[in-house]
Design a protein around this motif. Structure first.
Motif, PDB file in Angstrom:
ATOM      1  N   MET A  24     -28.335  25.575 -35.360  1.00 46.37           N
ATOM      2  CA  MET A  24     -28.414  25.502 -33.921  1.00 46.37           C
ATOM      3  C   MET A  24     -29.491  26.216 -33.305  1.00 46.37           C
ATOM      4  O   MET A  24     -30.139  25.929 -32.294  1.00 46.37           O
ATOM      5  CB  MET A  24     -26.991  25.735 -33.188  1.00 46.37           C
ATOM      6  CG  MET A  24     -25.912  24.919 -33.575  1.00 46.37           C
ATOM      7  SD  MET A  24     -24.390  25.401 -32.883  1.00 46.37           S
ATOM      8  CE  MET A  24     -23.367  23.873 -32.678  1.00 46.37           C
ATOM      9  N   SER A  28     -32.656  24.695 -31.185  1.00 45.78           N
ATOM     10  CA  SER A  28     -32.708  24.905 -29.886  1.00 45.78           C
ATOM     11  C   SER A  28     -34.007  25.736 -29.419  1.00 45.78           C
ATOM     12  O   SER A  28     -34.553  25.310 -28.362  1.00 45.78           O
ATOM     13  CB  SER A  28     -31.500  25.627 -29.212  1.00 45.78           C
ATOM     14  OG  SER A  28     -31.378  27.109 -29.981  1.00 45.78           O
ATOM     15  N   VAL A 120     -30.229  17.143 -23.770  1.00 45.76           N
ATOM     16  CA  VAL A 120     -28.697  17.058 -24.540  1.00 45.76           C
ATOM     17  C   VAL A 120     -28.493  18.032 -25.494  1.00 45.76           C
ATOM     18  O   VAL A 120     -27.395  18.583 -25.659  1.00 45.76           O
ATOM     19  CB  VAL A 120     -28.666  15.545 -25.244  1.00 45.76           C
ATOM     20  CG1 VAL A 120     -27.298  15.595 -25.800  1.00 45.76           C
ATOM     21  CG2 VAL A 120     -28.635  14.720 -24.004  1.00 45.76           C
ATOM     22  N   LEU A 121     -29.604  18.310 -26.415  1.00 42.36           N
ATOM     23  CA  LEU A 121     -29.258  19.200 -27.562  1.00 42.36           C
ATOM     24  C   LEU A 121     -28.986  20.595 -27.074  1.00 42.36           C
ATOM     25  O   LEU A 121     -28.156  21.295 -27.523  1.00 42.36           O
ATOM     26  CB  LEU A 121     -30.520  19.404 -28.296  1.00 42.36           C
ATOM     27  CG  LEU A 121     -30.570  20.235 -29.680  1.00 42.36           C
ATOM     28  CD1 LEU A 121     -31.184  19.444 -30.950  1.00 42.36           C
ATOM     29  CD2 LEU A 121     -31.091  21.416 -29.586  1.00 42.36           C
ATOM     30  N   ALA A 123     -27.932  21.492 -24.028  1.00 44.23           N
ATOM     31  CA  ALA A 123     -26.397  21.418 -23.417  1.00 44.23           C
ATOM     32  C   ALA A 123     -25.300  21.380 -24.578  1.00 44.23           C
ATOM     33  O   ALA A 123     -24.470  22.223 -24.528  1.00 44.23           O
ATOM     34  CB  ALA A 123     -26.075  20.164 -22.657  1.00 44.23           C
ATOM     35  N   THR A 124     -25.628  20.641 -25.641  1.00 43.93           N
ATOM     36  CA  THR A 124     -24.607  20.919 -26.682  1.00 43.93           C
ATOM     37  C   THR A 124     -24.551  22.177 -27.365  1.00 43.93           C
ATOM     38  O   THR A 124     -23.427  22.435 -27.789  1.00 43.93           O
ATOM     39  CB  THR A 124     -25.079  19.597 -27.799  1.00 43.93           C
ATOM     40  OG1 THR A 124     -24.902  18.536 -27.289  1.00 43.93           O
ATOM     41  CG2 THR A 124     -23.877  19.642 -29.023  1.00 43.93           C
ATOM     42  N   VAL A 125     -25.404  22.675 -27.649  1.00 40.30           N
ATOM     43  CA  VAL A 125     -25.653  24.083 -28.510  1.00 40.30           C
ATOM     44  C   VAL A 125     -25.097  24.980 -27.476  1.00 40.30           C
ATOM     45  O   VAL A 125     -24.410  25.848 -27.949  1.00 40.30           O
ATOM     46  CB  VAL A 125     -27.174  24.589 -28.822  1.00 40.30           C
ATOM     47  CG1 VAL A 125     -27.220  25.815 -29.115  1.00 40.30           C
ATOM     48  CG2 VAL A 125     -27.453  23.518 -29.944  1.00 40.30           C
ATOM     49  N   SER A 127     -22.732  24.828 -25.262  1.00 41.50           N
ATOM     50  CA  SER A 127     -21.238  24.584 -24.996  1.00 41.50           C
ATOM     51  C   SER A 127     -20.537  24.737 -26.149  1.00 41.50           C
ATOM     52  O   SER A 127     -19.207  25.031 -26.081  1.00 41.50           O
ATOM     53  CB  SER A 127     -20.933  23.289 -24.309  1.00 41.50           C
ATOM     54  OG  SER A 127     -21.477  22.196 -25.172  1.00 41.50           O
ATOM     55  N   THR A 128     -21.164  24.592 -27.267  1.00 41.34           N
ATOM     56  CA  THR A 128     -20.485  24.663 -28.639  1.00 41.34           C
ATOM     57  C   THR A 128     -20.691  25.895 -29.400  1.00 41.34           C
ATOM     58  O   THR A 128     -19.611  25.959 -30.193  1.00 41.34           O
ATOM     59  CB  THR A 128     -20.682  23.064 -29.499  1.00 41.34           C
ATOM     60  OG1 THR A 128     -22.014  23.366 -29.775  1.00 41.34           O
ATOM     61  CG2 THR A 128     -20.341  22.224 -28.713  1.00 41.34           C
ATOM     62  N   ALA A 177     -25.939  30.576 -27.860  1.00 36.56           N
ATOM     63  CA  ALA A 177     -25.560  29.952 -26.826  1.00 36.56           C
ATOM     64  C   ALA A 177     -26.422  30.298 -25.390  1.00 36.56           C
ATOM     65  O   ALA A 177     -26.791  29.468 -24.828  1.00 36.56           O
ATOM     66  CB  ALA A 177     -24.196  29.948 -26.444  1.00 36.56           C
ATOM     67  N   TYR A 184     -31.745  25.128 -20.518  1.00 38.46           N
ATOM     68  CA  TYR A 184     -31.242  24.036 -19.858  1.00 38.46           C
ATOM     69  C   TYR A 184     -31.165  23.908 -18.552  1.00 38.46           C
ATOM     70  O   TYR A 184     -31.558  22.899 -17.749  1.00 38.46           O
ATOM     71  CB  TYR A 184     -29.853  23.650 -20.556  1.00 38.46           C
ATOM     72  CG  TYR A 184     -29.073  22.525 -19.971  1.00 38.46           C
ATOM     73  CD1 TYR A 184     -29.570  21.136 -20.204  1.00 38.46           C
ATOM     74  CD2 TYR A 184     -28.357  22.535 -18.788  1.00 38.46           C
ATOM     75  CE1 TYR A 184     -28.899  20.039 -19.760  1.00 38.46           C
ATOM     76  CE2 TYR A 184     -27.854  21.198 -18.186  1.00 38.46           C
ATOM     77  CZ  TYR A 184     -28.040  20.123 -18.796  1.00 38.46           C
ATOM     78  OH  TYR A 184     -27.485  18.964 -18.175  1.00 38.46           O
TER      79      TYR A 184
END
Length: 213
Positions: A24, A28, A120-121, A123-125, A127-128, A177, A184
């Protein structure tokens, strides 16, 4: 023990979590560096390209001038889309304003897809990653307490060390994160600014060619 020690000495779950966080982080940061380079060029190029176009005597001349500034090919597709083709097909159905609206919308969507790539990547990284790190922490604490219990006598000294080591996973998740979330948000502002400029240019170009035709 540090994050890399957990990868080599932890259980299978800890190792998988560590590898996932590392993947990740790398992905990112690749997107962050690439989009920083892209957007810095795009902001100036779009402004110069639009200004050069409107200072031209004709659309053809404007397209040639824009080609000298538009290094990321963000404005040129809008101009090229106005070269209406497809005689005798539904592509040329309706009046010229409708035709221009359709082709400019399609060209604008393609350009904006390029600008939004990677969002999108991030945002995904963002949040997760904290939850992935938390999973590693919970499993690490469980694994540490199980190992201590098997020894027999449990003391604060024996518990604090392994538990503290397991918490490294939580810190790693946050470290992955936070840059993704910040990037982002910053990139979103720049993309929205460029998007507004391109939408305005497309609208003005349509009006110009509609009245000219």
């Amino acid at each position: 023990m540090n994050f890399f020690s957990l990868m080599t000495q932890g259980g299978v779950v800890s190792q998988l979590v560590a590898i996932l966080l590392l993947a990740m982080s790398v992905s990112s940061w690749v997107v962050i560096l690439w989009k920083t380079w892209l957007l810095r060029r795009a902001i100036g190029d779009v402004a110069r390209s639009i200004a050069a176009f409107w200072q031209s005597a004709s659309v053809d001349e404007g397209q040639q001038k824009v080609a000298a500034f538009d290094r990321e090919t963000l404005v040129l597709p809008l101009i090229a889309a106005t070269r209406l083709t497809g005689q005798g097909t539904l592509a040329l159905a309706g009046d010229k304003a409708q035709q221009l609206t359709r082709v400019l919308r399609d060209a604008l969507h393609a350009v904006l897809h390029k600008l939004h790539f990677g969002q999108v990547l991030l945002a995904t990284v963002g949040s997760t990653a904290p939850f992935v790190g938390l999973l590693g922490t919970v499993w690490g604490i469980y694994h540490a307490l199980t190992s201590i219990a098997s020894v027999g006598q449990i003391t604060i000294d024996k518990v604090s060390g392994p538990v503290g080591e397991a918490l490294i996973m939580t810190a790693a998740g946050l470290a992955v994160a936070i840059p993704a979330v910040l990037a982002y948000n910053v990139f979103g502002r720049y993309v929205n600014r460029i998007e507004a400029d391109l939408e305005g240019f497309a609208r003005d170009l349509r009006e110009l060619l509609t009245h000219k035709g």
